[in-house]
Design an enzyme around this catalytic site. Structure first.
Site, PDB file in Angstrom:
ATOM      1  N   ASN A  13       4.893   5.629  -3.790  1.00 20.60           N
ATOM      2  CA  ASN A  13       5.620   4.365  -3.970  1.00 20.60           C
ATOM      3  C   ASN A  13       5.128   3.756  -5.276  1.00 20.60           C
ATOM      4  OD1 ASN A  13       6.753   1.851  -3.879  1.00 20.60           O
ATOM      5  ND2 ASN A  13       5.666   1.162  -2.035  1.00 20.60           N
ATOM      6  N   LYS A  64       6.303   1.248  -6.772  1.00 24.87           N
ATOM      7  CA  LYS A  64       6.461  -0.217  -6.804  1.00 24.87           C
ATOM      8  C   LYS A  64       7.117  -0.641  -8.120  1.00 24.87           C
ATOM      9  CE  LYS A  64       2.734  -0.417  -3.505  1.00 24.87           C
ATOM     10  NZ  LYS A  64       1.630  -1.127  -2.885  1.00 24.87           N
ATOM     11  N   GLU A  77       5.241  -5.682   1.123  1.00 24.26           N
ATOM     12  CA  GLU A  77       5.415  -6.550  -0.056  1.00 24.26           C
ATOM     13  C   GLU A  77       6.797  -7.210  -0.043  1.00 24.26           C
ATOM     14  OE1 GLU A  77       4.247  -3.600  -2.900  1.00 24.26           O
ATOM     15  OE2 GLU A  77       2.167  -3.809  -2.240  1.00 24.26           O
ATOM     16  N   GLY A 114      -0.988   2.756  -5.585  1.00 25.18           N
ATOM     17  CA  GLY A 114      -1.691   2.800  -6.871  1.00 25.18           C
ATOM     18  C   GLY A 114      -2.056   4.203  -7.331  1.00 25.18           C
TER      19      GLY A 114
HETATM   20  P1  13P Z   1      -1.809   1.345  -2.279  1.00 25.25           P
HETATM   21  O1  13P Z   1      -1.945   2.834  -2.153  1.00 25.25           O
HETATM   22  O2  13P Z   1      -1.822   0.871  -3.710  1.00 25.25           O
HETATM   23  O3  13P Z   1      -2.787   0.633  -1.402  1.00 25.25           O
HETATM   24  O4  13P Z   1      -0.352   0.961  -1.754  1.00 25.25           O
HETATM   25  C1  13P Z   1       0.053   1.481  -0.527  1.00 25.25           C
HETATM   26  C2  13P Z   1       1.479   1.214  -0.312  1.00 25.25           C
HETATM   27  O5  13P Z   1       1.946   0.095  -0.416  1.00 25.25           O
HETATM   28  C3  13P Z   1       2.333   2.363   0.008  1.00 25.25           C
HETATM   29  O6  13P Z   1       3.634   1.968   0.232  1.00 25.25           O
END
Ligand code: 13P
Length: 263
Positions: free
Chosen positions: A9, A11, A95, A235
């Site tokens: 992901n 984001k 989120e 991340g």
């Molecule tokens: P992180 O791996 O950055 O904690 O994010 C996890 C996430 O939101 C997967 O959808």
């Protein structure tokens, strides 16, 4: 036997040019055909990633979709617009619950839309730290699963290959991950609800992923749990070596599961 899935992901990161380059690099570094790899870039980078991963086996997902097919919804993206760009979709990420006010009821409508549009859904659930500290984590997560799946035809869920991602909110982007055993206990709880609401066979075949600060260094803790079928990576999914390590770890588990089922 359930497949191993590693779903990136990205984001709100990467321009289309960055995304194409990164997707190509990750594809080359993580070539394990026994693991389903999915990259979910921003909408604007879907076409670039689709082209960059063509022929590599990597599948492409959207990070969200609107519950209506078309209309006066400024800034939104509908399922028909994703045709040819994405075959997966993330629904109800924490989120979006936090920043866009998405509720379980809305995720439920989006899920119905994803199913009738032929998108493979990853429904996200997860508790807040306050819920876990109060001993309510399982109650919150199973409640989310119930509400997100309410009234949806079990056959449609099975046909679409529903995936549930358990992503404790306190573990997302914090560097603080759940323990493998806690993720496995939650995966069991999620399957119990799905067995009750839909069918035991859907529950048994349902891939449940863990998400929340997954890295190449900790992935094996989750993949070592038979109830956990892969990871949703935020991340770390923007880094070639991290993705290569996470997919390699998933591949070891896939091979071990295959060997166990064969003999
Ligand atoms: P992180 O791996 O950055 O904690 O994010 C996890 C996430 O939101 C997967 O959808």
């Amino acid at each position: 036997m359930r497949p191993l899935i590693v779903a990136a992901n990205w984001k709100m990161n990467t321009t289309p040019a960055d995304a194409a380059a990164l997707a190509g690099i990750i594809a080359a570094a993580s070539d394990h055909p026994d693991v389903i790899r999915v990259i979910c870039p921003p909408f604007l980078s879907l076409a670039a990633v689709r082209d960059a991963v063509a022929g590599t086996g990597i599948e492409v997902g959207a990070q969200n979709v609107h519950q209506e097919l078309a209309g006066a919804y400024t800034g939104e993206t509908s399922a028909p617009m994703l045709a040819g760009l994405a075959t997966w979709v993330i629904l109800g990420h924490s989120e979006r619950r936090r920043d866009a006010g998405e509720t379980d009821a809305l995720v439920n409508r989006k899920l119905a839309r994803a199913l009738d549009s032929g998108l493979r859904p990853i429904v996200c659930v997860g508790e807040l730290l306050a819920d876990r500290d109060a001993g309510r984590a399982e109650e919150v997560v199973t409640g989310q699963v119930r509400a997100c799946l309410a009234g949806i035809d079990p056959d449609a869920l099975a046909a679409a290959g529903l995936v549930v991602a358990y992503e404790p909110v306190w573990a997302i982007g914090t560097g603080r991950n759940a323990r493998g055993a806690d993720a496995a206990a939650m995966a069991d709880a999620i399957r119990r609800v799905v067995a009750e609401m839909a069918t035991p066979s859907l529950a048994e075949s349902l891939p449940v992923l863990y998400g929340g600060s997954v890295t190449a260094a900790n992935a094996a803790e989750f993949f070592g749990e038979p109830a956990v079928d892969g990871a949703r990576v935020g991340g770390a999914s923007l880094k070639r070596d991290e993705m290569a390590g996470i997919v390699a770890s998933a591949s070891l588990t896939a091979a071990a599961r295959l060997a166990a089922s064969a003999g």
